[in-house]
Design a protein around this motif. Structure first.
Motif, short mmCIF file in Angstrom:
data_model
loop_
_atom_site.label_atom_id
_atom_site.label_comp_id
_atom_site.label_asym_id
_atom_site.label_seq_id
_atom_site.Cartn_x
_atom_site.Cartn_y
_atom_site.Cartn_z
N PRO A 115 -2.58 -0.61 0.07
CA PRO A 115 -4.17 -0.44 0.32
C PRO A 115 -4.30 -0.17 1.67
O PRO A 115 -5.47 0.39 1.91
CB PRO A 115 -4.36 -1.94 -0.33
N GLY A 116 -3.58 -0.65 2.82
CA GLY A 116 -3.91 -0.29 4.22
C GLY A 116 -3.93 1.15 4.39
O GLY A 116 -4.70 1.71 4.99
N VAL A 134 -2.24 9.99 7.90
CA VAL A 134 -1.76 8.63 8.17
C VAL A 134 -0.39 8.33 8.15
O VAL A 134 0.21 8.55 6.90
CB VAL A 134 -2.81 7.77 7.46
N PRO A 135 0.41 7.86 8.98
CA PRO A 135 1.70 7.39 8.80
C PRO A 135 1.97 6.65 7.80
O PRO A 135 1.39 5.41 7.74
CB PRO A 135 2.26 6.84 10.11
N LEU A 168 -12.30 5.73 6.57
CA LEU A 168 -10.91 5.31 6.78
C LEU A 168 -10.40 5.77 8.02
O LEU A 168 -10.39 6.90 8.50
CB LEU A 168 -9.75 5.71 5.75
N ASP A 169 -10.53 4.88 9.11
CA ASP A 169 -10.06 5.27 10.42
C ASP A 169 -8.65 4.62 11.05
O ASP A 169 -9.08 3.44 11.42
CB ASP A 169 -11.27 4.73 11.30
N PRO A 170 -7.71 5.51 11.13
CA PRO A 170 -6.41 4.97 11.55
C PRO A 170 -6.45 4.90 13.02
O PRO A 170 -5.32 4.69 13.78
CB PRO A 170 -5.56 5.93 11.03
N PRO A 215 -1.64 -0.15 -9.89
CA PRO A 215 -3.05 -0.73 -9.88
C PRO A 215 -3.54 -0.57 -8.60
O PRO A 215 -5.00 -0.24 -8.65
CB PRO A 215 -2.65 -2.32 -10.16
N VAL A 216 -3.08 -0.36 -7.59
CA VAL A 216 -3.86 -0.23 -6.37
C VAL A 216 -4.30 1.17 -6.11
O VAL A 216 -5.65 1.67 -6.01
CB VAL A 216 -2.84 -0.53 -5.05
#
Ligand code: T4K
Length: 363
Positions: A104-105, A133-134, A267-269, A327-328
């Motif tokens: 989820p991250g 996003v890696p 969403l900000d990495p 589910p995620v």
């Protein structure tokens, strides 16, 4: 009011393109490893810091070529939270995608869930650096090494992303890129494959050109070559790549500053000190699909057209006949919306989009 789409392609200055096209007319060499093709391939290889790089016709066939070069067959563990092309590419090579839930991250494939998804015919792992996003590159590499499985990264969103000082596309046994019109860097249509093994790279050279080189007919191959016209666009766009990323960043920062609530959060990495981001997408996670749909309707009324990247999650699509539950990803996909993000988007328009969203979120 002019419509604002999720993205707009970058086009090179017309005069400079005309000059390159004049050369193509003079040489009458249009494809099959022409001079602009070789120049762009070398330029991108240098940009990535990876000598075994092939510039190909699109990011889908790039995955197919990487899978072939590494000898994948049977089934491959992959993510359901991506564009459909990631899994299509496997299926087009006769490989079954086995969907493994996401973290989820990062929203990328969860390394902790790989082991349980293994099948007797599993021959590899295909991670996707979704939105640039890696993935958890170390954990995935450890797992792949332990199991003796090749690891491919679909880095379609990740051109220009650097992670721990290296191109993100340098990680894995292979990585693939897309240079489609909608991408951070485009060659109109186009893609790339990075490999690290000489033998695999030699096979790729055959597989992307009908399986032969001159009179040496060796394999059944794709036609994944690209044209001199596409190369001309790429050679000019790459010159301006850094400026395009900087313009994207400015838009992104307007969204990041304005969308921070539990109801909708960008969403900000970019807080990760190991990451140099390319600002490929501006994904917003809503707290419910209902709120997302209301926001989409409000934006549409103002002629702003975001996109539901990446929904539906792929394990739910009938064509993949998956029995995975994930589910995620099932919970995330309906709540993700990508906002318009491209270099020529005015900051005032980005601010207006934030205001429209805030009004919709307050309702
Ligand atoms: N892996 C991943 C993780 C990917 O995301 C992709 C592609 C691939 C692999 C495969 O790479 P390629 O084989 O495509 O090189 C778009 C792109 O076609 C696709 O490349 C991309 N991912 C995907 C995420 O998005 P659509 O169907 O959403 O694009 P479309 O035509 O609706 O365009 C979106 C918006 O962009 C339009 O509303 C307006 C604007 N647009 C688009 C084009 C093509 C323009 O203004 N001008 C244009 O020329 O798939």
């Amino acid at each position: 009011m002019e419509a604002i789409y999720v993205t707009r392609p970058v086009l090179p200055p017309r005069k400079r393109l005309d000059e390159l096209i004049d050369g193509i007319y003079e040489r009458q060499w249009l494809t099959n490893n022409g001079p602009l093709n070789r120049e762009l391939t070398a330029r991108l290889a240098a940009e990535l810091g990876e000598p075994r790089f092939a510039w190909v016709s699109n990011g889908t066939v790039a995955i197919q070529l990487a899978a072939r070069a590494l000898g994948l067959s049977g089934s491959v563990l992959t993510t359901p939270l991506t564009y459909v092309a990631s899994a299509n590419a496997l299926r087009l090579e006769g490989i079954a995608p086995v969907f493994v839930d996401v973290d989820p991250g990062t929203m990328c494939i969860d390394p902790a869930k790989l082991e349980a998804a293994l099948r007797p015919d599993t021959t590899g792992v295909l991670g996707v650096h979704v939105y640039g996003v890696p993935c958890a590159v170390d954990e995935l590499a450890d797992f792949a090494k332990r199991k003796g499985l090749p690891l491919i990264f679909d880095a379609a969103h990740a051109f220009g992303v650097r992670y721990r000082g290296r191109a993100l596309a340098a990680y894995g046994d292979a990585a693939t890129l897309s240079f489609h019109a909608t991408k951070v860097f485009n060659t109109v249509e186009g893609g790339g494959v990075v490999l690290h093994d000489d033998e695999a790279f030699e096979l790729l050279g055959y597989d992307m050109a009908h399986g032969h080189s001159q009179d040496d007919y060796r394999r059944v191959g794709h036609n994944a070559k690209n044209s001199e016209l596409h190369a001309a666009v790429g050679l000019l766009n790459i010159d301006d790549h850094a400026a395009h990323v900087a313009s994207r960043r400015a838009v992104y920062e307007v969204y990041a500053a304005g969308l921070t609530t539990e109801r909708a959060r960008l969403l900000d990495p970019t807080g990760d000190p190991d990451l140099e981001y390319n600002y490929a997408y501006a994904p917003v996670l809503f707290d419910s699909e209902e709120r997302l749909l209301r926001a989409v309707a409000a934006l549409r009324r103002a002629r702003v057209f975001p996109r539901r990247y990446f929904w539906p999650a792929l394990h739910t699509l009938v064509q993949f006949a998956s029995d995975a539950s994930c589910p995620v990803a099932t919970a995330l996909a309906p709540r993700l919306l990508c906002l318009p993000l491209y270099p020529s988007l005015a900051l005032a328009d980005a601010a207006r989009i934030v205001s429209l969203l805030r009004v919709s979120l307050a309702a």
